[in-house]
Design a protein around this motif. Structure first.
Motif, PDB file in Angstrom:
ATOM      1  N   GLU A 211     -24.968 -26.660 -53.045  1.00  0.00           N
ATOM      2  CA  GLU A 211     -26.193 -26.230 -52.368  1.00  0.00           C
ATOM      3  C   GLU A 211     -27.305 -26.064 -53.383  1.00  0.00           C
ATOM      4  OE1 GLU A 211     -25.684 -22.804 -49.962  1.00  0.00           O
ATOM      5  OE2 GLU A 211     -27.826 -22.558 -49.560  1.00  0.00           O
ATOM      6  N   ALA A 212     -28.473 -26.581 -53.078  1.00  0.00           N
ATOM      7  CA  ALA A 212     -29.607 -26.542 -54.006  1.00  0.00           C
ATOM      8  C   ALA A 212     -30.029 -25.120 -54.315  1.00  0.00           C
ATOM      9  CB  ALA A 212     -30.784 -27.308 -53.418  1.00  0.00           C
TER      10      ALA A 212
ATOM     11  N   VAL B  71     -29.845 -26.937 -44.747  1.00  0.00           N
ATOM     12  CA  VAL B  71     -29.415 -26.634 -46.108  1.00  0.00           C
ATOM     13  C   VAL B  71     -29.358 -27.940 -46.893  1.00  0.00           C
ATOM     14  CG1 VAL B  71     -27.565 -25.709 -47.544  1.00  0.00           C
ATOM     15  CG2 VAL B  71     -28.097 -24.640 -45.352  1.00  0.00           C
ATOM     16  N   GLU B  72     -30.007 -27.965 -48.039  1.00  0.00           N
ATOM     17  CA  GLU B  72     -30.025 -29.180 -48.851  1.00  0.00           C
ATOM     18  C   GLU B  72     -28.881 -29.154 -49.854  1.00  0.00           C
ATOM     19  OE1 GLU B  72     -33.085 -31.764 -51.698  1.00  0.00           O
ATOM     20  OE2 GLU B  72     -33.545 -29.707 -51.125  1.00  0.00           O
TER      21      GLU B  72
ATOM     22  N   SER C  52     -21.212 -22.864 -52.990  1.00  0.00           N
ATOM     23  CA  SER C  52     -20.783 -23.425 -51.722  1.00  0.00           C
ATOM     24  C   SER C  52     -20.701 -24.931 -51.880  1.00  0.00           C
ATOM     25  CB  SER C  52     -21.785 -23.072 -50.621  1.00  0.00           C
ATOM     26  OG  SER C  52     -21.931 -21.674 -50.507  1.00  0.00           O
ATOM     27  N   SER C  53     -19.642 -25.532 -51.408  1.00  0.00           N
ATOM     28  CA  SER C  53     -19.460 -26.962 -51.529  1.00  0.00           C
ATOM     29  C   SER C  53     -19.387 -27.586 -50.147  1.00  0.00           C
ATOM     30  CB  SER C  53     -18.173 -27.275 -52.298  1.00  0.00           C
ATOM     31  OG  SER C  53     -18.230 -26.714 -53.581  1.00  0.00           O
ATOM     32  N   SER C  54     -20.102 -28.685 -49.991  1.00  0.00           N
ATOM     33  CA  SER C  54     -20.071 -29.382 -48.717  1.00  0.00           C
ATOM     34  C   SER C  54     -18.780 -30.170 -48.592  1.00  0.00           C
ATOM     35  CB  SER C  54     -21.277 -30.333 -48.632  1.00  0.00           C
ATOM     36  OG  SER C  54     -21.157 -31.176 -47.518  1.00  0.00           O
TER      37      SER C  54
ATOM     38  N   SER D  31     -22.073 -34.380 -48.077  1.00  0.00           N
ATOM     39  CA  SER D  31     -23.348 -34.875 -47.568  1.00  0.00           C
ATOM     40  C   SER D  31     -24.183 -33.708 -47.088  1.00  0.00           C
ATOM     41  CB  SER D  31     -23.122 -35.860 -46.419  1.00  0.00           C
ATOM     42  OG  SER D  31     -22.424 -35.222 -45.352  1.00  0.00           O
ATOM     43  N   ASN D  32     -25.426 -33.974 -46.730  1.00  0.00           N
ATOM     44  CA  ASN D  32     -26.296 -32.925 -46.239  1.00  0.00           C
ATOM     45  C   ASN D  32     -25.726 -32.317 -44.971  1.00  0.00           C
ATOM     46  OD1 ASN D  32     -27.905 -33.608 -48.303  1.00  0.00           O
ATOM     47  ND2 ASN D  32     -29.584 -34.437 -47.073  1.00  0.00           N
TER      48      ASN D  32
END
Length: 347
Positions: free
Chosen positions: A139-140, A168-169, A151-153, A157-158
């Motif tokens: 997260e930016a 959230v970018e 936090s990891s996606s 991806s976005n």
């Protein structure tokens, strides 16, 4: 009368501001001259010429997002990185099928907005510190709280928030997993502020001698010049006598081998030329510290003179011990050996 006093204050403020501006300008000009020595190579726009540049897509290709979900922010200081992270206690990191204790490693997240960001991976590999490298979706602007983990996606991806009202970018960061250097920067030690001015100066001087030798050795063996001589980039190991509250210098270590702190060289300078460059470089980065402590600029010849005049060879204490008081059994044995050698010479 009030107008006259106000005018005097304004004139005084402008005068002091002008002096400070001139001082800063001279300091920067001096720094630029020091970095323009003929044996230091830079490109046409003044950037370091470092090995491994323009390789971001290759160096930061492997996705390490899942492996790094537990890391915790250690320090968010740094212009070209998101920060330095560490693993929680008891968490291991797998490298080539081997589990490595997480507390022996640190993780640096690189912005990858420069073609030179891949240089750090090559340099860390050369000095034997790099353990793994790749990328991480994160997260930016995360990292304001050292107790939080990134936090990891899951999809890489976005994504949006749970409510769907805010977006959230997620950004792609370069990852460098490296060996953790021992020690701390001097200002991070709790006892640092309690030391007297001579004791602080002694510790800085001993640190400088050790780091100077390491930088010159790195220059000779790798043909690379470590130039980012900020005290925050120098970790110091100390030995502590907990009974007497005495701290003595053990060893210093360099950290942060990234852009723009590493330069290549055309030739290895002679020791005298290198010493001149080294102390000029450190004096630039330590200007605030020297001003706060009312220290003059450091130089190689000054260290010997100051050691003799201010008792800089004495042990350090963070309690109510004078720098010249007491001494351990080891120190007494060293003095006895020195006296023995003198008697042998006289005989």
């Amino acid at each position: 009368m009030l107008f006259g006093n106000t005018l005097q204050l304004l004139v005084g403020f402008l005068f002091v501001t002008s002096i400070n501006a001139n001082s800063d300008t001279e300091r920067i000009a001096k720094f630029n001259r020091n970095m323009n020595r003929p044996w230091i190579i830079k490109d046409a726009i003044g950037n370091p010429v470092c090995p491994g540049s323009h390789q971001n897509e290759i160096v930061y290709k492997k996705n390490l997002t899942k492996k790094l979900g537990a890391i915790k922010l250690l320090s968010n200081v740094g212009k070209n990185s998101e920060g330095v992270y560490t693993f929680p206690p008891g968490v291991d990191y797998e490298i080539n099928g081997e589990k490595v204790p997480g507390d022996s490693l640190v993780v640096k997240l690189v912005h990858m907005d420069s073609d030179y960001d891949s240089c750090e991976a090559e340099i860390l590999h050369r000095i034997g510190s790099l353990r793994d490298h790749g990328k991480l979706w994160k997260e930016a602007n995360f990292g304001s709280d050292a107790e939080d983990s990134p936090s990891s996606s899951p999809s890489g991806s976005n994504s949006g928030s749970d409510s769907g009202s805010d977006s959230v970018e997620w950004l792609d960061y370069g990852v460098l997993v490296m060996n953790k250097a021992k020690g701390k920067s001097l200002s991070q030690y709790e006892w640092w502020k309690q030391l007297s001015e001579p004791q602080k100066k002694e510790l800085v001087e001993k640190t400088l001698v050790d780091i100077k030798n390491k930088v010159y050795d790195f220059l000779k063996t790798q043909q690379l010049l470590y130039a980012d001589l900020n005290l925050d980039n120098i970790l110091v190991e100390t030995e502590t006598d907990s009974v007497h509250g005495i701290h003595s210098f053990k060893e210093a270590h360099l950290v942060d081998f990234g852009f723009p702190g590493i330069f290549t060289v055309r030739k290895i300078p002679e020791p005298e030329e290198f010493d001149s460059w080294f102390y000029e470089q450190f004096n630039f980065y330590s200007a605030d510290l020297r001003k706060a402590q009312n220290w003059r600029e450091f130089s190689g010849t000054q260290l010997v003179a100051d050691s003799e005049s201010s008792g800089a060879g004495k042990r350090l204490s963070n309690l109510n011990h004078d720098a010249g008081t007491g001494g351990t059994g080891q120190a007494k044995k060293q003095r006895q050996r020195r006296r023995g050698k003198l008697r042998m010479i006289e005989d």
